[in-house]
Design a protein around this motif. Structure first.
Motif, PDB file in Angstrom:
ATOM      1  N   GLU A 142     -30.714  12.224  15.006  1.00 27.06           N
ATOM      2  CA  GLU A 142     -30.735  11.887  13.644  1.00 27.06           C
ATOM      3  C   GLU A 142     -31.269  10.335  13.541  1.00 27.06           C
ATOM      4  OE1 GLU A 142     -28.149  11.201  15.389  1.00 27.06           O
ATOM      5  OE2 GLU A 142     -26.860   9.526  14.261  1.00 27.06           O
ATOM      6  N   LEU A 181     -30.587  15.256  13.211  1.00 34.37           N
ATOM      7  CA  LEU A 181     -29.287  16.367  13.449  1.00 34.37           C
ATOM      8  C   LEU A 181     -28.489  14.863  14.626  1.00 34.37           C
ATOM      9  CD1 LEU A 181     -28.854  19.961  12.052  1.00 34.37           C
ATOM     10  CD2 LEU A 181     -27.997  17.558  10.743  1.00 34.37           C
ATOM     11  N   PRO A 182     -27.286  14.543  13.881  1.00 37.01           N
ATOM     12  CA  PRO A 182     -26.340  14.021  14.932  1.00 37.01           C
ATOM     13  C   PRO A 182     -25.946  14.850  15.831  1.00 37.01           C
ATOM     14  CG  PRO A 182     -24.977  14.003  12.509  1.00 37.01           C
ATOM     15  CD  PRO A 182     -26.482  14.255  12.873  1.00 37.01           C
ATOM     16  N   GLY A 183     -26.001  14.305  16.870  1.00 34.64           N
ATOM     17  CA  GLY A 183     -25.489  15.431  18.460  1.00 34.64           C
ATOM     18  C   GLY A 183     -26.988  16.069  19.070  1.00 34.64           C
ATOM     19  N   PHE A 184     -28.713  16.465  18.821  1.00 31.45           N
ATOM     20  CA  PHE A 184     -28.728  16.634  19.217  1.00 31.45           C
ATOM     21  C   PHE A 184     -29.490  15.140  20.086  1.00 31.45           C
ATOM     22  CE2 PHE A 184     -29.159  20.165  16.220  1.00 31.45           C
ATOM     23  CZ  PHE A 184     -29.324  21.478  17.027  1.00 31.45           C
ATOM     24  N   VAL A 185     -29.470  16.087  21.977  1.00 37.91           N
ATOM     25  CA  VAL A 185     -30.280  14.349  21.924  1.00 37.91           C
ATOM     26  C   VAL A 185     -32.683  14.763  21.572  1.00 37.91           C
ATOM     27  CG1 VAL A 185     -31.860  13.392  23.809  1.00 37.91           C
ATOM     28  CG2 VAL A 185     -28.791  14.646  23.798  1.00 37.91           C
ATOM     29  N   GLU A 197     -23.411  16.683   7.918  1.00 38.99           N
ATOM     30  CA  GLU A 197     -24.724  16.720   8.463  1.00 38.99           C
ATOM     31  C   GLU A 197     -25.353  18.262   8.396  1.00 38.99           C
ATOM     32  OE1 GLU A 197     -27.320  13.725   9.633  1.00 38.99           O
ATOM     33  OE2 GLU A 197     -26.035  12.212   8.952  1.00 38.99           O
ATOM     34  N   GLU A 238     -28.707  21.360   8.696  1.00 34.67           N
ATOM     35  CA  GLU A 238     -30.000  21.387   8.183  1.00 34.67           C
ATOM     36  C   GLU A 238     -30.202  22.850   8.278  1.00 34.67           C
ATOM     37  OE1 GLU A 238     -33.245  19.080   9.454  1.00 34.67           O
ATOM     38  OE2 GLU A 238     -32.434  18.182   9.472  1.00 34.67           O
ATOM     39  N   HIS A 270     -32.364  10.235   5.753  1.00 37.46           N
ATOM     40  CA  HIS A 270     -32.518   9.783   7.469  1.00 37.46           C
ATOM     41  C   HIS A 270     -34.377   9.043   6.483  1.00 37.46           C
ATOM     42  CE1 HIS A 270     -29.043  10.647   8.948  1.00 37.46           C
ATOM     43  NE2 HIS A 270     -29.059  12.034   9.067  1.00 37.46           N
ATOM     44  N   GLY A 302     -23.945  19.136  12.478  1.00 38.23           N
ATOM     45  CA  GLY A 302     -24.802  18.171  14.082  1.00 38.23           C
ATOM     46  C   GLY A 302     -23.403  17.293  13.223  1.00 38.23           C
ATOM     47  N   GLY A 303     -22.189  16.414  14.404  1.00 36.02           N
ATOM     48  CA  GLY A 303     -22.006  15.472  14.156  1.00 36.02           C
ATOM     49  C   GLY A 303     -21.955  14.218  15.674  1.00 36.02           C
ATOM     50  N   VAL A 304     -21.335  13.478  15.499  1.00 35.88           N
ATOM     51  CA  VAL A 304     -21.551  12.800  17.008  1.00 35.88           C
ATOM     52  C   VAL A 304     -21.262  13.057  17.990  1.00 35.88           C
ATOM     53  CG1 VAL A 304     -20.679  10.056  17.891  1.00 35.88           C
ATOM     54  CG2 VAL A 304     -20.692  10.155  15.925  1.00 35.88           C
ATOM     55  N   GLY A 305     -22.233  13.672  18.868  1.00 37.51           N
ATOM     56  CA  GLY A 305     -21.618  13.868  20.526  1.00 37.51           C
ATOM     57  C   GLY A 305     -21.382  15.859  20.461  1.00 37.51           C
ATOM     58  N   GLU A 306     -21.883  16.232  19.254  1.00 36.56           N
ATOM     59  CA  GLU A 306     -21.309  18.147  18.838  1.00 36.56           C
ATOM     60  C   GLU A 306     -22.221  18.397  18.304  1.00 36.56           C
ATOM     61  OE1 GLU A 306     -18.059  18.580  17.883  1.00 36.56           O
ATOM     62  OE2 GLU A 306     -17.261  17.612  16.471  1.00 36.56           O
ATOM     63  N   THR A 307     -22.642  20.109  18.493  1.00 38.96           N
ATOM     64  CA  THR A 307     -23.462  20.741  17.280  1.00 38.96           C
ATOM     65  C   THR A 307     -22.675  21.617  16.901  1.00 38.96           C
ATOM     66  OG1 THR A 307     -25.007  21.840  18.830  1.00 38.96           O
ATOM     67  CG2 THR A 307     -25.747  19.855  17.957  1.00 38.96           C
ATOM     68  N   SER A 347     -22.166  17.239  23.252  1.00 42.01           N
ATOM     69  CA  SER A 347     -23.245  16.716  24.278  1.00 42.01           C
ATOM     70  C   SER A 347     -22.790  15.351  25.055  1.00 42.01           C
ATOM     71  CB  SER A 347     -24.822  15.518  23.835  1.00 42.01           C
ATOM     72  OG  SER A 347     -24.782  15.666  22.467  1.00 42.01           O
TER      73      SER A 347
END
Lengths: 257, 257, 257, 257
Positions: free
Chosen positions: A151, A202-206, B142, B144, B179, B214-219, C227
């Motif tokens: 994000e 989106l958070p969670g994706f690189v 969040e 999509e 964002h 999407g969340g911190v470190g995970e989808t 991740s």
């Protein structure tokens, strides 16, 4: 042994390059360079005693085969020019040069019959995705691109998505045909010569990229995912070995794979 | 045995409904109805002799438990009203009724304590996806949506994508945070209260929907794919059994699963 | 303010828990505990002066609401028992307890009407995936699981894949029907009561899980990707708030979402 | 105008070939052949009056450029030999010939400098996937294959999955390195020289294939999906145009794209 100098050796990518060179059985790190450091003791940076550390180009007076550059946009042109003039093959991952600048450097290297590479992306999976997309575009007249990033990425679309769209357009030599549609929310996304691009943040994706080709009764999808930019070092290593065999400077990792 | 009348029995979905009823061990097709046919011989339509064929509502004088409707928007309200008045439980897959009309029909059925269902989508995978998205929206702030359909679909986004976005918004009770981004090509797609929707239209796809949280470190991704609308019959069958046990009319398959 | 003690506060997960508590507006870190440390100065661990550091359970004489545990399998039972006896609600992420041990702890907490949670997985996306799979299993009689992990993971299948298969089996109450197939290379993978499990081990992956349900003409897929294990902290935070409102100890994050 | 004879013209694939030829602006259907039919009236098969229908090879006395064959394994060798002897370029999609038979036909066609193609798969997306996999295999030392088909497919793995694994192995020239793992349920699937193959069989799928390459910090995935075998006609059409320009017979669509 391939002797390597790393410009920007103490930055994030530079550190990965140091590790890559140190763990390669046929490479030797001979020097690190960074114009903004003052401490020139290799131990400060966890380097062994026989690695020289420089902060002025003019001081670099040692023999080397390869100049890896992960420095900053403002310095990369001068750095690369210096390397070529010294007969050190450049492997440049720093972005920010104009087309004029890369042309000038290519001319200079080619005139000296010196191998080298300037590439904005050393990620093999991304470069192969783009190569494959170029081929597929000849056989499928319709495609769309979806890219997913964290994000905090502020630009959309990603450079890789944009480059992929460009290569598809060049391979086809004409705009992709549009389907008319009612789309009050504008959900059909961006458009580059008819290839739609969809950017997810989106958070969670690189960093994920996906190009989808559709034909009657079938689809073909090429996707790549980057979880760690250490992946670039696979490409840098490959480029070093390739550049040692060549006598011209190439633009883009796709030129050598 | 559950006795079934099928309205629109000789249309594309109607035919699938006929096959479903005929292959169910606890159901019996007693009649087919379509106002625009003239030939009332069941054999013309491949039906067995004991199935009655009608082209006027007023002529339908037989006992039945279930009225399946896959007819046309202009007829569905009158058809459903007729079924309820006759005490036949409606299972309605025909779209096109206004909210006022469905409300009126619900009131009528409920006053007679008659089970029934009106649903725009009898696809179990789509309905479960929407249910799950509603739950996930409480835990992930969040999301999509990406939907992929054949190139001939003229509307975007799909009804399922739009409904999913609506349910996510309702579950959160507020807009999704945006964002800021530079996006000269408008690749970020459509926007429904902050949930971005991306619609792909390519040959080779039938109907795919995907909602990504999407969340911190995970989808978390919930996706469904429809390759054949025969899938609706799984939902219709389930609805018939459920409706037989109920004494109210429900709107939406999600109300009974 | 919710007062929190973190057991294993200076380990990898413990550090993430410290950061989470420090950045939460309604929580206060009051102590860290680890039996194997000798230095009890909070500054050594980057903690503020008012945080107490302990290396013996018996020394912990301060008031607290929550006991987060990310310590080691050999210590977690004693730690949790101690917390419950002190009236501190346990939020336990350390694995390694037997079913007998968790039962004993639950009895103890319940008898004191103390809220608490013991969970092997605080990842919301994984727990939601399992919950959704349980529901979908009622409507789809066939499913398979695919999980992708980095090449260094030595066990297969992953715990999450195995738990998902178990929940699907329990939801159905019977084995999934097998399709006969010729498969000389044994490509159909693992089998848990008929649900096939496929484990991929490749560099570039962190931890992906996917459960796919198939029905006539449609598929439903629920997938999650991790991740960064920092994702667990979203679940821990949620658990803390929930546990404060409860008067029983629950086993598994799925019990409270 | 390219004059085309279609062998097996009234079968499922043959019908699709008839439609393809009829809708191509530069092709003309001149004859249909099938040894087991008795009625030789073109109108019986919905063909126009000027199309000849044959049921004996010996009777075929008309000029043609292309012989499309979607007949049966027992007839395809004789059919193709006949076509080549008549100077008609073969485009053969019927499977079932031995390697000896295809070699003999290739020798015959090459000696007459006649273009032609024998291919088990005319699906462009599948053939491109295999080509791309061959290239990627040079740069990524680890890969796995996942294929998803409908529950009625009795063989596993699919021919395409197996061919992809074979091409990867040939491109690498050595076995893929194995990671040791504990895997009591055998979830790691099939193994072809180290490349793991996972075959899913679920209702709702038609035919999906996916090959995944993993490297440090990145993955590259090439996948294709077939929803309708009409997709083969795109490949057949492409092959016809290519074969007209060639003077040798090639084995496999990948040889001409």
């Amino acid at each position: 042994m391939i002797k390597v100098i790393i410009s920007g050796f103490n930055g994030s990518m530079g550190q990965k390059a140091v590790n890559m060179v140190n763990s390669a059985s046929d490479m030797q790190l001979v020097a690190g360079y960074n114009s903004i450091i003052t401490d020139l003791d290799p131990k400060t940076y966890g380097l062994s005693d026989d690695v020289k550390v420089f902060n002025k180009l003019a001081d670099i007076n040692i023999e080397a085969d390869i100049w890896i550059d992960f420095s900053v946009p403002s310095a990369v042109f001068e750095n690369t020019k210096f390397a070529i003039e010294q007969g050190i093959r450049p492997v440049i991952g720093t972005s920010g040069m104009s087309e004029d600048q890369t042309s000038e450097l290519k001319k200079l290297a080619d005139s000296k019959e010196l191998g080298g590479i300037i590439a904005s992306n050393f990620g093999l999976s991304a470069v192969l995705m783009m190569k494959f997309a170029q081929v597929a575009a000849k056989y499928f007249s319709e495609s769309e691109i979806v890219e997913k990033h964290h994000e905090d990425k502020i630009d959309a679309p990603s450079g890789t998505a944009m480059n992929t769209a460009r290569l598809i357009y060049q391979a086809r030599g004409k705009d992709q045909e549009q389907h008319s549609s009612e789309d009050p929310l504008h959900t059909r996304g961006g458009d580059y010569h008819g290839t739609k691009i969809h950017a997810l943040r989106l958070p969670g994706f690189v960093a994920d990229e996906e190009v989808i080709f559709g034909g009657v009764g079938e689809t073909l999808t090429i996707s790549q995912s980057t979880s760690d930019r250490e992946s670039f070092m696979t490409g840098v290593k490959l480029a070093i070995h390739e550049v040692m065999k060549r006598n011209q400077l190439v633009i883009g990792l796709e030129q050598i794979i």
